[in-house]
Design a protein around this motif. Sequence first.
Motif, PDB file in Angstrom:
ATOM      1  N   GLU A  16      43.872  23.363   6.394  1.00  0.00           N
ATOM      2  CA  GLU A  16      43.016  22.967   5.280  1.00  0.00           C
ATOM      3  C   GLU A  16      41.920  24.007   5.055  1.00  0.00           C
ATOM      4  N   GLU A  17      41.326  24.479   6.166  1.00  0.00           N
ATOM      5  CA  GLU A  17      40.235  25.446   6.050  1.00  0.00           C
ATOM      6  C   GLU A  17      40.716  26.806   5.568  1.00  0.00           C
ATOM      7  N   GLU A  18      41.894  27.195   6.016  1.00  0.00           N
ATOM      8  CA  GLU A  18      42.365  28.551   5.713  1.00  0.00           C
ATOM      9  C   GLU A  18      43.532  28.529   4.740  1.00  0.00           C
ATOM     10  N   ARG A  65      43.867  20.540  10.218  1.00  0.00           N
ATOM     11  CA  ARG A  65      42.486  20.879   9.817  1.00  0.00           C
ATOM     12  C   ARG A  65      42.358  22.379   9.599  1.00  0.00           C
ATOM     13  N   LYS A  66      42.976  23.154  10.487  1.00  0.00           N
ATOM     14  CA  LYS A  66      42.924  24.609  10.399  1.00  0.00           C
ATOM     15  C   LYS A  66      43.613  25.084   9.113  1.00  0.00           C
ATOM     16  N   THR A  81      33.266  30.645   0.529  1.00  0.00           N
ATOM     17  CA  THR A  81      33.812  30.739   1.892  1.00  0.00           C
ATOM     18  C   THR A  81      35.332  30.780   1.852  1.00  0.00           C
ATOM     19  N   VAL A  82      35.921  29.994   0.947  1.00  0.00           N
ATOM     20  CA  VAL A  82      37.365  29.964   0.813  1.00  0.00           C
ATOM     21  C   VAL A  82      37.873  31.349   0.433  1.00  0.00           C
ATOM     22  N   LYS A  85      45.634  20.134  -1.230  1.00  0.00           N
ATOM     23  CA  LYS A  85      46.056  21.003  -0.121  1.00  0.00           C
ATOM     24  C   LYS A  85      47.336  20.528   0.553  1.00  0.00           C
TER      25      LYS A  85
END
Lengths: 244, 235
Positions: free
Chosen positions: B207-209, B204-205, A238-239, B155
Motif C-alpha cells: 500500500e505504501e509503495e 501494508r508495504k 511522499t508517494v 490500491k
Amino acid sequence: MNEKPEKLIDKKGLRLDGRKIDELRPLKLEVGVLPNADGSAYVEHGKNKILVGVFGPREMHPKHLSMADRMVIRCRYHMASFSVPERKSPAPSRREVELGKVIRESLEPSVFNDLYPRTGVDVFIEVLQADGGTRCASITAASLALADAGIPMRDLVVACAAGKVDDQVVLDLMDEEDKLGVADVPVAYMPSLNAITLLQMDGILAPEELEKAVNMAMDGCKKIYAMQKEALKTKYMTVKEVEE
Amino acid sequence: MPTFFEKKQLVTPGELLAEGDYLLGDNTYLEENKVYASRIGLVDCENKRVNVVALRAFYVPKVGDLVIGAVIEVGFNGWTVDVKSPYTALLRASDVLSRPFKPQNDELSQVLSAGDLIVAKIASYDRAHDPQLTVSEPGLGKITRGQIMRVTPTKIPRVIGKKGSMISMIKQETNCQIILGLNGVILVTGKSPEDEELAITAIRKIEEESHTTGLTDRITQFLKEQKVKPEEKVE
C-alpha cells in the motif's frame, strides 16, 4: 478598537499593513490535517485562520433531504467564540447561515454531484480567527478539503476579494479596509475552466471600477490557485518520491 | 493533439491533461475537446486513453464485485450491511437460507447478527437502488476466523498484481488464505497469527509503495527475509 485612521493608503501607495495595492496577504495552505475527517484543509490567509473538515459522500441523514438524482452538499460556516475581538455568541447567526449557503453555492458547480445520487457530503468550516475575507479563505480551503476527500471535481475553486479603499481599487481587503472602505467584491473562480462561481458586491462602485475589481480579484485567484495545487500535491508527494 | 503531462505525473482536479482525440479513462472528464483530471492521482496514457489512478477515492459498488462487509442491522426480511461505500448494502434472508423465508420459523439474528462480518458478492446495483448482496456461491458467507485489514480501494489492483502475481506470491510465501474485497477490506486467514501478521505487513508495504516498479520482487525478498528470522530464534 483604535480610531479611524485618516488614510487607508499612504502617499507611497502602501496600505495600513504595508502591502501594495495589488498585493495579497501572506497565505499558508495545508491539506489532510484532520485524520478523523474524510478530507480536510487548514488555511492561514493574513490573520485569518480557518479549518475545514469534509465527511462523505455518505448516506444522507435525515433521509428526506437526499435527492434521487444527485449528491447533496451541506455546508456549515461557523465562527469560533474567540475568532473576533469581542466574544461572539457560538450560536449560528443570520450571517453565518447565509455564508454557509453562499459558500455551498460557490462550491457546487465544481463538484460532479450527479455521479453519486442519494448521498450527502458535509462540509464543516470553522473560523478560528477572523480578519476580513473569511468567506474567500473558506472557499479556497473547502475546495481543497473536498479534493482531499476524493470527491470528483471539475476544478478547484479559489476565492479572493478586491474592493475600493480611498478611491483606489485594491486586492484582498483586510478587516479595517473591509469595514472602513467603500466597497468589497468577493470573487470565487475556477481557473482551469475560466468560470466564476461566486460574485458579490457590498458597497458602491462605478461599472468600470467593478470590472477592474473583478479582474484584479481573478488575478489574485490565479496566484492562490498555484499555491492551492502545491498544497494538495505536498500531501501526496511522499508517494511520488518513493516512485522516483 | 498534444498531451500536457509526463508519465505518472501527480495531477490535481482541473488539471489539463490532453487536447484533441483522446479516450477518457478513470477520473477524467471532457470539456470542449479537452481532457481534464477530476481527482488527485497519477496520470497515464495508453492507446490514446488518458487514465488517472486516484490516490484518494471511495468504493463505488459494481455488480459482480467481491466485497467484505459488516452487518449493521437485522431487519424483517434481511440484513443491512456496511460495505465501506457511500451506499449501505442489503442482504436478503431468502438468499442466505436458500429456501423460502418464513418469519414465523426463522429467527434472522441467529443466522447473522449485528457485527458479524461477511464475504459477499454484489448481486445488483444501480443509481436508483442500494446494492444487494448474495452469498449463494461457494466461498461466500460469514467469516469465522482470520484477520481483517483495510486499504484504500484504489490500491486493491496493485495488491492483486499483474494476473494475480502479487497476491499468489504472498499466499504461497505466508501459507495464508487471502480474500480481497474490492471495497478495500482484506481478510487474511492463516495457520498461525504470526503468518497472518506477516501477510498483513506485506500488504501494508504494498500500500505504501504501490507506485514503485519491481515491487513484487521486493516483497518476495522481504517475505523470505522475515520468514528466516523467526526460525533462527527457535533454533
